[in-house]
Design an enzyme around this catalytic site. Sequence first.
Site, PDB file in Angstrom:
ATOM      1  N   ASN A  71      33.786  64.936  55.501  1.00  0.00           N
ATOM      2  CA  ASN A  71      33.455  63.554  55.144  1.00  0.00           C
ATOM      3  C   ASN A  71      31.951  63.521  54.911  1.00  0.00           C
ATOM      4  O   ASN A  71      31.166  63.706  55.847  1.00  0.00           O
ATOM      5  CB  ASN A  71      33.866  62.579  56.267  1.00  0.00           C
ATOM      6  CG  ASN A  71      33.508  61.140  55.921  1.00  0.00           C
ATOM      7  OD1 ASN A  71      32.464  60.873  55.341  1.00  0.00           O
ATOM      8  ND2 ASN A  71      34.374  60.211  56.282  1.00  0.00           N
ATOM      9  N   GLU A  94      34.995  60.010  51.628  1.00  0.00           N
ATOM     10  CA  GLU A  94      33.921  59.018  51.514  1.00  0.00           C
ATOM     11  C   GLU A  94      32.872  59.449  50.488  1.00  0.00           C
ATOM     12  O   GLU A  94      31.675  59.447  50.762  1.00  0.00           O
ATOM     13  CB  GLU A  94      33.276  58.731  52.873  1.00  0.00           C
ATOM     14  CG  GLU A  94      34.069  57.725  53.685  1.00  0.00           C
ATOM     15  CD  GLU A  94      33.234  56.987  54.721  1.00  0.00           C
ATOM     16  OE1 GLU A  94      32.731  55.905  54.392  1.00  0.00           O
ATOM     17  OE2 GLU A  94      33.095  57.496  55.843  1.00  0.00           O
ATOM     18  N   ASP A 119      39.697  63.326  56.936  1.00  0.00           N
ATOM     19  CA  ASP A 119      39.203  62.455  58.000  1.00  0.00           C
ATOM     20  C   ASP A 119      40.363  61.578  58.436  1.00  0.00           C
ATOM     21  O   ASP A 119      40.734  60.648  57.721  1.00  0.00           O
ATOM     22  CB  ASP A 119      38.026  61.620  57.487  1.00  0.00           C
ATOM     23  CG  ASP A 119      37.496  60.657  58.534  1.00  0.00           C
ATOM     24  OD1 ASP A 119      38.062  60.619  59.654  1.00  0.00           O
ATOM     25  OD2 ASP A 119      36.533  59.938  58.240  1.00  0.00           O
ATOM     26  N   ASN A 151      40.412  59.826  61.236  1.00  0.00           N
ATOM     27  CA  ASN A 151      39.923  58.708  62.052  1.00  0.00           C
ATOM     28  C   ASN A 151      40.754  58.509  63.305  1.00  0.00           C
ATOM     29  O   ASN A 151      40.976  57.373  63.743  1.00  0.00           O
ATOM     30  CB  ASN A 151      39.850  57.420  61.212  1.00  0.00           C
ATOM     31  CG  ASN A 151      38.483  57.261  60.547  1.00  0.00           C
ATOM     32  OD1 ASN A 151      37.441  57.468  61.179  1.00  0.00           O
ATOM     33  ND2 ASN A 151      38.473  56.896  59.281  1.00  0.00           N
ATOM     34  N   ASP A 207      38.322  64.687  62.458  1.00  0.00           N
ATOM     35  CA  ASP A 207      38.641  65.368  61.193  1.00  0.00           C
ATOM     36  C   ASP A 207      39.512  66.572  61.522  1.00  0.00           C
ATOM     37  O   ASP A 207      39.217  67.323  62.450  1.00  0.00           O
ATOM     38  CB  ASP A 207      37.352  65.813  60.500  1.00  0.00           C
ATOM     39  CG  ASP A 207      36.428  64.638  60.202  1.00  0.00           C
ATOM     40  OD1 ASP A 207      36.495  64.101  59.089  1.00  0.00           O
ATOM     41  OD2 ASP A 207      35.650  64.249  61.113  1.00  0.00           O
ATOM     42  N   ASP A 215      27.380  61.680  58.863  1.00  0.00           N
ATOM     43  CA  ASP A 215      27.687  61.553  60.296  1.00  0.00           C
ATOM     44  C   ASP A 215      28.839  62.478  60.715  1.00  0.00           C
ATOM     45  O   ASP A 215      29.086  62.628  61.903  1.00  0.00           O
ATOM     46  CB  ASP A 215      27.936  60.092  60.706  1.00  0.00           C
ATOM     47  CG  ASP A 215      28.839  59.331  59.753  1.00  0.00           C
ATOM     48  OD1 ASP A 215      29.200  59.879  58.686  1.00  0.00           O
ATOM     49  OD2 ASP A 215      29.177  58.181  60.070  1.00  0.00           O
ATOM     50  N   HIS A 216      29.495  63.134  59.745  1.00  0.00           N
ATOM     51  CA  HIS A 216      30.547  64.100  60.037  1.00  0.00           C
ATOM     52  C   HIS A 216      30.066  65.526  59.763  1.00  0.00           C
ATOM     53  O   HIS A 216      29.243  65.751  58.871  1.00  0.00           O
ATOM     54  CB  HIS A 216      31.765  63.876  59.145  1.00  0.00           C
ATOM     55  CG  HIS A 216      32.479  62.579  59.393  1.00  0.00           C
ATOM     56  ND1 HIS A 216      33.722  62.508  59.970  1.00  0.00           N
ATOM     57  CD2 HIS A 216      32.129  61.295  59.122  1.00  0.00           C
ATOM     58  CE1 HIS A 216      34.114  61.242  60.042  1.00  0.00           C
ATOM     59  NE2 HIS A 216      33.165  60.485  59.529  1.00  0.00           N
TER      60      HIS A 216
END
Length: 257
Positions: free
Chosen positions: A7, A34, A145, A147, A216, A245-246
Site C-alpha cells: 500500500n 491506494e 491491504d 485492513n 497486509d 505508512d505501510h
Amino acid sequence: MKIASWNVNSLRVRLPQVLAWLEIQRPDVLALQETKVPDAEFPAGAFTSAGYHALCNGQKTYNGVALLSRSALSDCVTDPPNLVDSQRRIVAATVGDIRVINLYVPNGSEVGSEKYQYKLDWLEKISDFLASERDLCPQLVVLGDFNIAPEDRDVYDPEGWREQILCSTLERQAFQRLLDLKLSDAFREFEQPEGSYTWWDYRAAAFRRNRGLRIDHILVSDAMKREVQDCRVDIEPRKQERPSDHAPIYANFCRWS
DNA sequence: ATGGTCGGTAACCGA
C-alpha cells in the site's frame, strides 16, 4: 518467483520509492494499493522502462489498485459481477499459470459506522468472488491491504485495540471466512519475529516505537502453499524520508516466473 | 503529555 504487495498511499508521491524497491527486490509481481491516481494518469511508462507490465484500476483522490508483472498479465478483472462499486479496490489477472487477485479492503473507519458495515458487506461479496476464481484456477494468490489484523499477535497493543477498527470480532470472522475458502496466510506458514507489522500510524512516532499492526496479507491456495518458500515484511522503505505508512510484504515460491 | 501525521485537495475528509 517473488510476489509482493504494498500500500503506497499515493503512487504520485511514492513512485521513486516504488521504482527503487523494484530494482532492489526484483519481484516478479507487485500489487499496489491506494494509488490514488486515475488510469489516464497512471505512470505506465516508468514501469515499462523498469521492465514491468502494468494493469491499473484507479480513481481520483481515493483507493486505486494496480498489478505490475515482469511477464504478461492476462484475463484482467476489475469488477466482479456481484460487486458493483464505484470504489476502485480490485484488480485480478493471470501471470503464467497463477491467478493473482489484488485487494484494497475498505478501512471501515469506526466499528458500528456506515463505513464499517460497507466493509463487512464488501468482504462478504469478495468471498463469493474468490470462491469462483479458485474454482477456475487452483494456483491462486490473493494479496493486498486487508485492513484486518487477524490475531492479537498481529497488534502491538491488543488490549488497547480490543474491538476497535481493524481488530473487531466481525472483521476477524470475515477474514477467517476467506481462509475457510482453503486459503492460507503465507506469513504464518513460517517462523516470524515477534512484533512483525505492515502498517504504522504516521502519528506519535508509531514506527520508531514499533506500534504497528499486521493488516497486509498474502493468501495462497493449497497448490501455491506447497511452493511457498518464505514470506517477509520489508520495513526498509518505511524508514525512508516521506514513506508510505505501510511496508511491503513478499513471498517467494519455488518456481520460475 | 489522551494528542499526535500524512495525502489530496482546496475546507476538511479519509486513513
